[in-house]
Motif scaffolding. Structure first.
Motif, PDB file in Angstrom:
ATOM      1  N   ASN A  50       0.821  -1.215   0.000  1.00  0.00           N
ATOM      2  CA  ASN A  50       0.000   0.000   0.000  1.00  0.00           C
ATOM      3  C   ASN A  50       0.855   1.265   0.000  1.00  0.00           C
ATOM      4  N   LEU A  51       1.984   1.207   0.683  1.00  0.00           N
ATOM      5  CA  LEU A  51       2.877   2.368   0.750  1.00  0.00           C
ATOM      6  C   LEU A  51       3.351   2.746  -0.649  1.00  0.00           C
ATOM      7  N   LEU A  52       3.789   1.758  -1.400  1.00  0.00           N
ATOM      8  CA  LEU A  52       4.270   2.026  -2.762  1.00  0.00           C
ATOM      9  C   LEU A  52       3.123   2.493  -3.659  1.00  0.00           C
ATOM     10  N   THR A  53       1.985   1.805  -3.557  1.00  0.00           N
ATOM     11  CA  THR A  53       0.831   2.187  -4.389  1.00  0.00           C
ATOM     12  C   THR A  53       0.422   3.629  -4.104  1.00  0.00           C
ATOM     13  N   ARG A  54       0.349   3.960  -2.823  1.00  0.00           N
ATOM     14  CA  ARG A  54      -0.004   5.334  -2.435  1.00  0.00           C
ATOM     15  C   ARG A  54       0.973   6.344  -3.010  1.00  0.00           C
ATOM     16  N   PHE A  55       2.250   6.064  -2.808  1.00  0.00           N
ATOM     17  CA  PHE A  55       3.266   7.004  -3.277  1.00  0.00           C
ATOM     18  C   PHE A  55       3.132   7.231  -4.783  1.00  0.00           C
ATOM     19  N   LEU A  56       3.004   6.129  -5.535  1.00  0.00           N
ATOM     20  CA  LEU A  56       2.901   6.257  -6.997  1.00  0.00           C
ATOM     21  C   LEU A  56       1.640   7.014  -7.396  1.00  0.00           C
ATOM     22  N   HIS A  57       0.583   6.851  -6.614  1.00  0.00           N
ATOM     23  CA  HIS A  57      -0.646   7.595  -6.892  1.00  0.00           C
ATOM     24  C   HIS A  57      -0.448   9.096  -6.639  1.00  0.00           C
ATOM     25  N   TYR A  58       0.160   9.434  -5.520  1.00  0.00           N
ATOM     26  CA  TYR A  58       0.321  10.860  -5.180  1.00  0.00           C
ATOM     27  C   TYR A  58       1.230  11.582  -6.183  1.00  0.00           C
ATOM     28  N   VAL A  59       2.272  10.900  -6.672  1.00  0.00           N
ATOM     29  CA  VAL A  59       3.152  11.603  -7.616  1.00  0.00           C
ATOM     30  C   VAL A  59       2.495  11.794  -8.982  1.00  0.00           C
ATOM     31  N   SER A  60       1.353  11.119  -9.210  1.00  0.00           N
ATOM     32  CA  SER A  60       0.652  11.324 -10.491  1.00  0.00           C
ATOM     33  C   SER A  60      -0.078  12.675 -10.504  1.00  0.00           C
ATOM     34  N   PHE A  61      -0.238  13.317  -9.362  1.00  0.00           N
ATOM     35  CA  PHE A  61      -0.844  14.667  -9.327  1.00  0.00           C
ATOM     36  C   PHE A  61       0.254  15.691  -9.627  1.00  0.00           C
ATOM     37  N   ASP A  62      -0.026  16.588 -10.579  1.00  0.00           N
ATOM     38  CA  ASP A  62       0.926  17.678 -10.835  1.00  0.00           C
ATOM     39  C   ASP A  62       0.652  18.782  -9.819  1.00  0.00           C
ATOM     40  N   THR A  63       1.516  18.898  -8.830  1.00  0.00           N
ATOM     41  CA  THR A  63       1.283  19.886  -7.754  1.00  0.00           C
ATOM     42  C   THR A  63       2.424  20.900  -7.680  1.00  0.00           C
ATOM     43  N   GLN A  64       3.062  21.135  -8.818  1.00  0.00           N
ATOM     44  CA  GLN A  64       4.176  22.095  -8.831  1.00  0.00           C
ATOM     45  C   GLN A  64       3.677  23.477  -8.382  1.00  0.00           C
ATOM     46  N   SER A  65       4.393  24.091  -7.467  1.00  0.00           N
ATOM     47  CA  SER A  65       3.990  25.436  -7.042  1.00  0.00           C
ATOM     48  C   SER A  65       4.594  26.478  -7.979  1.00  0.00           C
ATOM     49  N   LYS A  66       3.918  27.640  -8.046  1.00  0.00           N
ATOM     50  CA  LYS A  66       4.296  28.696  -9.003  1.00  0.00           C
ATOM     51  C   LYS A  66       4.943  29.854  -8.241  1.00  0.00           C
ATOM     52  N   PRO A  67       6.213  30.121  -8.543  1.00  0.00           N
ATOM     53  CA  PRO A  67       6.944  31.106  -7.739  1.00  0.00           C
ATOM     54  C   PRO A  67       6.357  32.511  -7.787  1.00  0.00           C
ATOM     55  N   SER A  68       5.662  32.844  -8.890  1.00  0.00           N
ATOM     56  CA  SER A  68       5.145  34.208  -9.014  1.00  0.00           C
ATOM     57  C   SER A  68       3.822  34.390  -8.263  1.00  0.00           C
ATOM     58  N   ALA A  69       3.281  33.303  -7.706  1.00  0.00           N
ATOM     59  CA  ALA A  69       1.940  33.362  -7.123  1.00  0.00           C
ATOM     60  C   ALA A  69       1.895  34.278  -5.905  1.00  0.00           C
ATOM     61  N   LYS A  70       0.723  34.929  -5.755  1.00  0.00           N
ATOM     62  CA  LYS A  70       0.509  35.759  -4.570  1.00  0.00           C
ATOM     63  C   LYS A  70      -0.401  35.020  -3.594  1.00  0.00           C
ATOM     64  N   HIS A  71      -1.179  34.065  -4.125  1.00  0.00           N
ATOM     65  CA  HIS A  71      -2.150  33.364  -3.292  1.00  0.00           C
ATOM     66  C   HIS A  71      -1.869  31.874  -3.276  1.00  0.00           C
ATOM     67  N   SER A  72      -2.372  31.244  -2.248  1.00  0.00           N
ATOM     68  CA  SER A  72      -2.161  29.826  -2.062  1.00  0.00           C
ATOM     69  C   SER A  72      -3.518  29.118  -2.066  1.00  0.00           C
ATOM     70  N   PRO A  73      -3.713  27.951  -2.695  1.00  0.00           N
ATOM     71  CA  PRO A  73      -2.678  27.212  -3.407  1.00  0.00           C
ATOM     72  C   PRO A  73      -2.327  27.858  -4.747  1.00  0.00           C
ATOM     73  N   SER A  74      -1.094  27.770  -5.131  1.00  0.00           N
ATOM     74  CA  SER A  74      -0.629  28.420  -6.354  1.00  0.00           C
ATOM     75  C   SER A  74      -0.907  27.574  -7.585  1.00  0.00           C
ATOM     76  N   SER A  75      -1.375  26.326  -7.403  1.00  0.00           N
ATOM     77  CA  SER A  75      -1.713  25.485  -8.556  1.00  0.00           C
ATOM     78  C   SER A  75      -2.905  24.599  -8.207  1.00  0.00           C
ATOM     79  N   VAL A  76      -3.735  24.290  -9.236  1.00  0.00           N
ATOM     80  CA  VAL A  76      -4.969  23.530  -8.979  1.00  0.00           C
ATOM     81  C   VAL A  76      -4.677  22.102  -8.541  1.00  0.00           C
ATOM     82  N   GLY A  77      -3.579  21.554  -9.018  1.00  0.00           N
ATOM     83  CA  GLY A  77      -3.232  20.173  -8.673  1.00  0.00           C
ATOM     84  C   GLY A  77      -3.115  19.967  -7.169  1.00  0.00           C
ATOM     85  N   GLN A  78      -2.670  21.005  -6.478  1.00  0.00           N
ATOM     86  CA  GLN A  78      -2.531  20.884  -5.023  1.00  0.00           C
ATOM     87  C   GLN A  78      -3.894  20.703  -4.366  1.00  0.00           C
ATOM     88  N   MET A  79      -4.889  21.435  -4.875  1.00  0.00           N
ATOM     89  CA  MET A  79      -6.248  21.287  -4.320  1.00  0.00           C
ATOM     90  C   MET A  79      -6.793  19.894  -4.627  1.00  0.00           C
TER      91      MET A  79
END
Ligand SMILES: [Zn+2]
Length: 411
Positions: A9-38
Motif C-alpha cells: 500500500n505504501l508504494l501504491t499510495r506514493f505512486l498515486h500521489y506523484v501522479s498529481f501535478d502539484t508544482q507550485s508557481k513562484p510568481s503566485a501571490k495566493h495559495s494554493p498556487s496550482s490547482v493540482g494541489q487542491m
C-alpha cells in the motif's frame, strides 16, 4: 507489525500521489498556487475519512487537517504529523512516470530512454542502496518524493495504526500547500491545530533528524545617484552603479554561500540592478547562532552609516533589514521530548540518528517561531528538486515504522 500488506500500500499510495501535478508557481501571490494541489488535498481528505480520522477538513487554501484521538489513557499528549503537497518550481512535476527498480545491483541507472542517468560516481550515497528497491524518474521530471513520500508515509502509518488497533497518542495531521515558494504557512490554522509538538516529514536520507535551521533576514539597499551628460559630469555626476560596487566591497569575501558549509553563516548578494540614477542591492543574511545573527544585521546597518559618512552623500543610501525566519531550535529546546521521542523511536527501529543543521528554512521553522516546536524527520529520498530525484522503498518503510513507534511512546 504486519508487514507485506502495508508495504504494498505504501508504494501504491506514493505512486498515486506523484501522479498529481502539484508544482507550485513562484510568481503566485495566493495559495494554493496550482490547482493540482487542491486536487491532491481533496483526494487526501477522502482517504483520511476512510481511515476513520475525525474532523477531516480542506480549507479554501488547500490546507488538509485531520484528528485521530488517542486510544490509550496513558498517551494523552498530542503530536502533529505534517508534510507538504507541492513540488519544487525548479523542475517539472507534470506527467511523472516513476520507474521501480527492484534489488538495485549497483552502478549507473539509465532514466527512461537513457539520455539521463544517475551514477554512484556523482552520487556516492547510491552505494548504500545496493539491494534495495529504488524509485527513480524517467529523466523528464522530478519524482516528487519531496514531499509526497512524507504524505505516503504518514498516511500508511495511520493505516497501520488503525488496522492493527495499535496504541497511540492524540494525532493531528496536516498537509500543506506551497512550501517550496514559502507561501503555504500564511494560511495554516495554528489555533485549530493544538499539539504538544509536531514533525514535518520532509528530510532526506534515513536517520535524518533536524531541529536547527538558519536565522534568516534580508537587507535591501537603495542607492540614489545623479545623472548628468558624461561630457559635463565632472564634479556633478553621482553614479549609483559605481556606489553599489563600492558598497559591496565592504562585505567579507569569505562569508558567502559558495565558501561556507555546516554551521557557518553568510551574507549573500542575490540581486544587483540599476542605472546611473538608482541602484538596488539585495542581500540574504544567514546564521545559526542568534547573537552572531544580530551582529551580522548590525554590520549592514553600521556599514551603511559609515559608507554614507565617508562618501559625504547628499542623498544617503537607505538600508532596510527585515527578518525572514528564525532558528527553530529556540522553540524546540523548550520541548526536549520532541527530540528524545524521535530518537528513541529511531533506535527501536534500528535507525542510526543523523543530526543535521538545515542550511535553509522549513515550514517547521515557521511553526516553531509561532510556538509549535516542529523538527524535521527523514523521508528516505535524495536529490530533491531534480530529475535525478530518487527514493528507496525500504527508506520509506523505515519512516512508517518510526511514526508507528513514536506515537506509542510515553511523553
Ligand atoms: Zn520538501
Amino acid at each position: 507489525m504486519e508487514t507485506n500488506d502495508y508495504k504494498k500500500n505504501l508504494l501504491t499510495r506514493f505512486l498515486h500521489y506523484v501522479s498529481f501535478d502539484t508544482q507550485s508557481k513562484p510568481s503566485a501571490k495566493h495559495s494554493p498556487s496550482s490547482v493540482g494541489q487542491m486536487k491532491l488535498a481533496q483526494n487526501l481528505q477522502k482517504e483520511l475519512t476512510e481511515l476513520g480520522l475525525q474532523n477531516v477538513q480542506v480549507s479554501k487554501h488547500a490546507v488538509v487537517t485531520a484528528y485521530l484521538p488517542a486510544n490509550c489513557a496513558e498517551l494523552s499528549h498530542t503530536i502533529g504529523l505534517i508534510a507538504h503537497l507541492d513540488t519544487s518550481p525548479e523542475c517539472s512535476g507534470k506527467n511523472v512516470r516513476p520507474e521501480v527498480i527492484e534489488n538495485y545491483r549497483g552502478g549507473d541507472i539509465a532514466l527512461g530512454s537513457g539520455e539521463e542517468f544517475i551514477s554512484p560516481a556523482y552520487y556516492p550515497f547510491m552505494h548504500q542502496l545496493i539491494g534495495k528497491t529504488l524509485i527513480v524518474t524517467d529523466g523528464n521530471t522530478l519524482l516528487g518524493a519531496d514531499n509526497k513520500a512524507g504524505i505516503a508515509e504518514i498516511m500508511t502509518a495511520l493505516e497501520v495504526l488503525q488496522q492493527g488497533g495499535l496504541p497511540h497518542c492524540n494525532l493531528r495531521v496536516a498537509f500543506t500547500p506551497d512550501e517550496e515558494i514559502g507561501l503555504g504557512m500564511q494560511y495554516f490554522p495554528l489555533e485549530d491545530f493544538p499539539c504538544d509538538w509536531a514533525y514535518t516529514f520532509d528530510g532526506g536520507e534515513v536517520g535524518e533528524l533536524e531541529y536547527e535551521n538558519f536565522n534568516a533576514a534580508t537587507a535591501k539597499i537603495h542607492i540614489v545617484g545623479r545623472n548628468i551628460h558624461t561630457g559635463y559630469a565632472k564634479g556633478k555626476m553621482v553614479n549609483a552603479l559605481a556606489l553599489a560596487c563600492d558598497f559591496h566591497q565592504g562585505f567579507s569575501k569569505q562569508d558567502v554561500p559558495e565558501k561556507t558549509s555546516g554551521r557557518e553563516g553568510f551574507f549573500h548578494l542575490n540581486h544587483l540592478a540599476g542605472d546611473v540614477e538608482k541602484a538596488e542591492l539585495h542581500y540574504l543574511i544567514r546564521d545559526f547562532n542568534a547573537e552572531s545573527f544580530v551582529r551580522r544585521k548590525q554590520f549592514v546597518q553600521d556599514w551603511t552609516a559609515k559608507f554614507n559618512a565617508e562618501k559625504g552623500l547628499k542623498q544617503p543610501i537607505e538600508c532596510v533589514v527585515q527578518d525572514s525566519y528564525k532558528n527553530m531550535y529556540e522553540a524546540v529546546k523548550k520541548v526536549p521530548q520532541a527530540i528524545s521521542i524521535a530518537e528513541k523511536a529511531m533506535e527501536i527501529c534500528g535507525v542510526k540518528v543523523i543530526h543535521k543543521a538545515i542550511r535553509g528554512g522549513t515550514d517547521g521553522a515557521f511553526l516553531s517561531a509561532n510556538g509549535l516546536a516542529c523538527p524535521n524527520i527523514f523521508t528516505g529520498g535524495y536529490n530533491f528538486h531534480s530529475k535525478h530525484e530518487l527514493i528507496s522503498l525500504e527508506g520509506m518503510e523505515k519512516a512508517v515504522e518510526v511514526i508507528v513507534e513514536m506515537v506509542k511512546l510515553k511523553k
